[in-house]
Design a protein around this motif. Structure first.
Motif, PDB file in Angstrom:
ATOM      1  N   HIS A 107      14.405   5.729 -19.288  1.00 41.09           N
ATOM      2  CA  HIS A 107      13.942   6.971 -18.664  1.00 41.09           C
ATOM      3  C   HIS A 107      12.938   6.631 -17.574  1.00 41.09           C
ATOM      4  O   HIS A 107      12.265   5.604 -17.630  1.00 41.09           O
ATOM      5  CB  HIS A 107      13.326   7.896 -19.709  1.00 41.09           C
ATOM      6  CG  HIS A 107      14.353   8.515 -20.611  1.00 41.09           C
ATOM      7  ND1 HIS A 107      14.082   9.569 -21.440  1.00 41.09           N
ATOM      8  CD2 HIS A 107      15.662   8.223 -20.804  1.00 41.09           C
ATOM      9  CE1 HIS A 107      15.171   9.916 -22.106  1.00 41.09           C
ATOM     10  NE2 HIS A 107      16.147   9.094 -21.747  1.00 41.09           N
ATOM     11  N   ALA A 108      12.849   7.517 -16.599  1.00 36.77           N
ATOM     12  CA  ALA A 108      12.048   7.202 -15.414  1.00 36.77           C
ATOM     13  C   ALA A 108      10.599   7.620 -15.558  1.00 36.77           C
ATOM     14  O   ALA A 108      10.285   8.592 -16.247  1.00 36.77           O
ATOM     15  CB  ALA A 108      12.654   7.899 -14.206  1.00 36.77           C
ATOM     16  N   HIS A 109       9.719   6.889 -14.896  1.00 33.11           N
ATOM     17  CA  HIS A 109       8.362   7.348 -14.682  1.00 33.11           C
ATOM     18  C   HIS A 109       7.984   7.076 -13.232  1.00 33.11           C
ATOM     19  O   HIS A 109       8.649   6.306 -12.532  1.00 33.11           O
ATOM     20  CB  HIS A 109       7.370   6.709 -15.662  1.00 33.11           C
ATOM     21  CG  HIS A 109       7.226   5.227 -15.497  1.00 33.11           C
ATOM     22  ND1 HIS A 109       8.013   4.330 -16.163  1.00 33.11           N
ATOM     23  CD2 HIS A 109       6.384   4.492 -14.728  1.00 33.11           C
ATOM     24  CE1 HIS A 109       7.653   3.097 -15.829  1.00 33.11           C
ATOM     25  NE2 HIS A 109       6.678   3.163 -14.953  1.00 33.11           N
ATOM     26  N   VAL A 110       6.919   7.746 -12.815  1.00 33.74           N
ATOM     27  CA  VAL A 110       6.481   7.650 -11.428  1.00 33.74           C
ATOM     28  C   VAL A 110       5.438   6.549 -11.310  1.00 33.74           C
ATOM     29  O   VAL A 110       4.527   6.458 -12.129  1.00 33.74           O
ATOM     30  CB  VAL A 110       5.902   9.005 -10.953  1.00 33.74           C
ATOM     31  CG1 VAL A 110       5.484   8.923  -9.482  1.00 33.74           C
ATOM     32  CG2 VAL A 110       6.941  10.113 -11.132  1.00 33.74           C
ATOM     33  N   LEU A 111       5.581   5.697 -10.309  1.00 32.49           N
ATOM     34  CA  LEU A 111       4.703   4.541 -10.146  1.00 32.49           C
ATOM     35  C   LEU A 111       3.387   4.873  -9.452  1.00 32.49           C
ATOM     36  O   LEU A 111       2.419   4.139  -9.595  1.00 32.49           O
ATOM     37  CB  LEU A 111       5.425   3.464  -9.333  1.00 32.49           C
ATOM     38  CG  LEU A 111       6.620   2.785 -10.016  1.00 32.49           C
ATOM     39  CD1 LEU A 111       7.358   1.921  -9.013  1.00 32.49           C
ATOM     40  CD2 LEU A 111       6.152   1.964 -11.198  1.00 32.49           C
ATOM     41  N   VAL A 112       3.364   5.958  -8.705  1.00 32.51           N
ATOM     42  CA  VAL A 112       2.171   6.278  -7.910  1.00 32.51           C
ATOM     43  C   VAL A 112       1.672   7.683  -8.244  1.00 32.51           C
ATOM     44  O   VAL A 112       2.467   8.613  -8.340  1.00 32.51           O
ATOM     45  CB  VAL A 112       2.454   6.170  -6.400  1.00 32.51           C
ATOM     46  CG1 VAL A 112       2.561   4.717  -5.977  1.00 32.51           C
ATOM     47  CG2 VAL A 112       3.725   6.903  -6.013  1.00 32.51           C
ATOM     48  N   ASP A 113       0.369   7.838  -8.446  1.00 34.27           N
ATOM     49  CA  ASP A 113      -0.204   9.152  -8.745  1.00 34.27           C
ATOM     50  C   ASP A 113      -0.071  10.091  -7.559  1.00 34.27           C
ATOM     51  O   ASP A 113       0.370  11.225  -7.688  1.00 34.27           O
ATOM     52  CB  ASP A 113      -1.696   9.018  -9.100  1.00 34.27           C
ATOM     53  CG  ASP A 113      -1.876   8.412 -10.479  1.00 34.27           C
ATOM     54  OD1 ASP A 113      -0.947   8.553 -11.292  1.00 34.27           O
ATOM     55  OD2 ASP A 113      -2.912   7.809 -10.720  1.00 34.27           O
ATOM     56  N   GLU A 114      -0.470   9.593  -6.433  1.00 39.95           N
ATOM     57  CA  GLU A 114      -0.448  10.388  -5.209  1.00 39.95           C
ATOM     58  C   GLU A 114       0.469   9.676  -4.215  1.00 39.95           C
ATOM     59  O   GLU A 114       0.218   8.528  -3.855  1.00 39.95           O
ATOM     60  CB  GLU A 114      -1.866  10.487  -4.658  1.00 39.95           C
ATOM     61  CG  GLU A 114      -2.113  11.553  -3.646  1.00 39.95           C
ATOM     62  CD  GLU A 114      -2.026  12.973  -4.187  1.00 39.95           C
ATOM     63  OE1 GLU A 114      -1.409  13.797  -3.502  1.00 39.95           O
ATOM     64  OE2 GLU A 114      -2.565  13.238  -5.276  1.00 39.95           O
ATOM     65  N   VAL A 115       1.552  10.364  -3.830  1.00 33.53           N
ATOM     66  CA  VAL A 115       2.522   9.745  -2.924  1.00 33.53           C
ATOM     67  C   VAL A 115       2.017   9.862  -1.495  1.00 33.53           C
ATOM     68  O   VAL A 115       1.830  10.969  -0.978  1.00 33.53           O
ATOM     69  CB  VAL A 115       3.902  10.426  -3.060  1.00 33.53           C
ATOM     70  CG1 VAL A 115       4.883   9.849  -2.054  1.00 33.53           C
ATOM     71  CG2 VAL A 115       4.436  10.260  -4.479  1.00 33.53           C
ATOM     72  N   GLY A 116       1.783   8.742  -0.858  1.00 30.41           N
ATOM     73  CA  GLY A 116       1.322   8.736   0.520  1.00 30.41           C
ATOM     74  C   GLY A 116       2.463   9.006   1.488  1.00 30.41           C
ATOM     75  O   GLY A 116       3.637   9.015   1.110  1.00 30.41           O
ATOM     76  N   SER A 117       2.117   9.205   2.745  1.00 35.28           N
ATOM     77  CA  SER A 117       3.120   9.553   3.755  1.00 35.28           C
ATOM     78  C   SER A 117       4.181   8.467   3.898  1.00 35.28           C
ATOM     79  O   SER A 117       5.330   8.752   4.243  1.00 35.28           O
ATOM     80  CB  SER A 117       2.446   9.821   5.100  1.00 35.28           C
ATOM     81  OG  SER A 117       1.687   8.698   5.479  1.00 35.28           O
ATOM     82  N   ASP A 118       3.814   7.228   3.594  1.00 38.92           N
ATOM     83  CA  ASP A 118       4.778   6.133   3.729  1.00 38.92           C
ATOM     84  C   ASP A 118       5.878   6.209   2.682  1.00 38.92           C
ATOM     85  O   ASP A 118       6.971   5.674   2.878  1.00 38.92           O
ATOM     86  CB  ASP A 118       4.060   4.786   3.633  1.00 38.92           C
ATOM     87  CG  ASP A 118       3.224   4.652   2.364  1.00 38.92           C
ATOM     88  OD1 ASP A 118       2.737   5.691   1.864  1.00 38.92           O
ATOM     89  OD2 ASP A 118       3.061   3.529   1.888  1.00 38.92           O
ATOM     90  N   LEU A 119       5.618   6.902   1.565  1.00 40.63           N
ATOM     91  CA  LEU A 119       6.615   6.970   0.492  1.00 40.63           C
ATOM     92  C   LEU A 119       7.196   8.369   0.305  1.00 40.63           C
ATOM     93  O   LEU A 119       8.007   8.589  -0.593  1.00 40.63           O
ATOM     94  CB  LEU A 119       5.992   6.493  -0.824  1.00 40.63           C
ATOM     95  CG  LEU A 119       5.680   5.001  -0.921  1.00 40.63           C
ATOM     96  CD1 LEU A 119       5.016   4.686  -2.258  1.00 40.63           C
ATOM     97  CD2 LEU A 119       6.943   4.166  -0.756  1.00 40.63           C
ATOM     98  N   GLU A 120       6.797   9.315   1.149  1.00 45.64           N
ATOM     99  CA  GLU A 120       7.278  10.693   0.980  1.00 45.64           C
ATOM    100  C   GLU A 120       8.796  10.783   1.041  1.00 45.64           C
ATOM    101  O   GLU A 120       9.428  11.436   0.218  1.00 45.64           O
ATOM    102  CB  GLU A 120       6.669  11.605   2.051  1.00 45.64           C
ATOM    103  CG  GLU A 120       5.294  12.093   1.675  1.00 45.64           C
ATOM    104  CD  GLU A 120       4.771  13.131   2.642  1.00 45.64           C
ATOM    105  OE1 GLU A 120       5.573  13.673   3.437  1.00 45.64           O
ATOM    106  OE2 GLU A 120       3.561  13.382   2.609  1.00 45.64           O
ATOM    107  N   GLN A 121       9.376  10.147   2.029  1.00 44.22           N
ATOM    108  CA  GLN A 121      10.825  10.222   2.194  1.00 44.22           C
ATOM    109  C   GLN A 121      11.535   9.604   0.988  1.00 44.22           C
ATOM    110  O   GLN A 121      12.512  10.151   0.475  1.00 44.22           O
ATOM    111  CB  GLN A 121      11.243   9.511   3.491  1.00 44.22           C
ATOM    112  CG  GLN A 121      12.700   9.712   3.862  1.00 44.22           C
ATOM    113  CD  GLN A 121      13.063  11.175   4.105  1.00 44.22           C
ATOM    114  OE1 GLN A 121      12.237  11.945   4.594  1.00 44.22           O
ATOM    115  NE2 GLN A 121      14.270  11.558   3.732  1.00 44.22           N
TER     116      GLN A 121
END
Ligand code: SF4
Length: 63
Positions: A32-46
């Protein structure tokens, strides 16, 4: 931007972390998936959006 995975909806198909490995990763036990970053910066938005759209269970929320 914040990204969440609904653990009840996630079925562990793995499409999100195959599509966007910088944002999502599998749990070692069940895939199952989890998110690696708490706050997604503009570099990872897409990448976050692409991973969310790729989820067949609609388990990922992007806010
Ligand atoms: S694509 Fe969706 S169902 Fe599959 S692991 Fe990712 S969040 Fe879970």
């Amino acid at each position: 931007m914040r990204v969440r995975v609904d653990g009840k909806q996630c079925q562990g198909h793995g499409v999100c972390y195959m599509t966007s490995p910088d944002v999502f990763a599998p749990d070692e036990e069940d895939g199952h998936a989890h998110v690696l970053v708490d706050e997604v910066g503009s570099d990872l938005e897409q990448a976050a959006k692409e991973g969310a759209e790729a989820c067949p269970e609609r388990a990922i929320t992007v806010e």
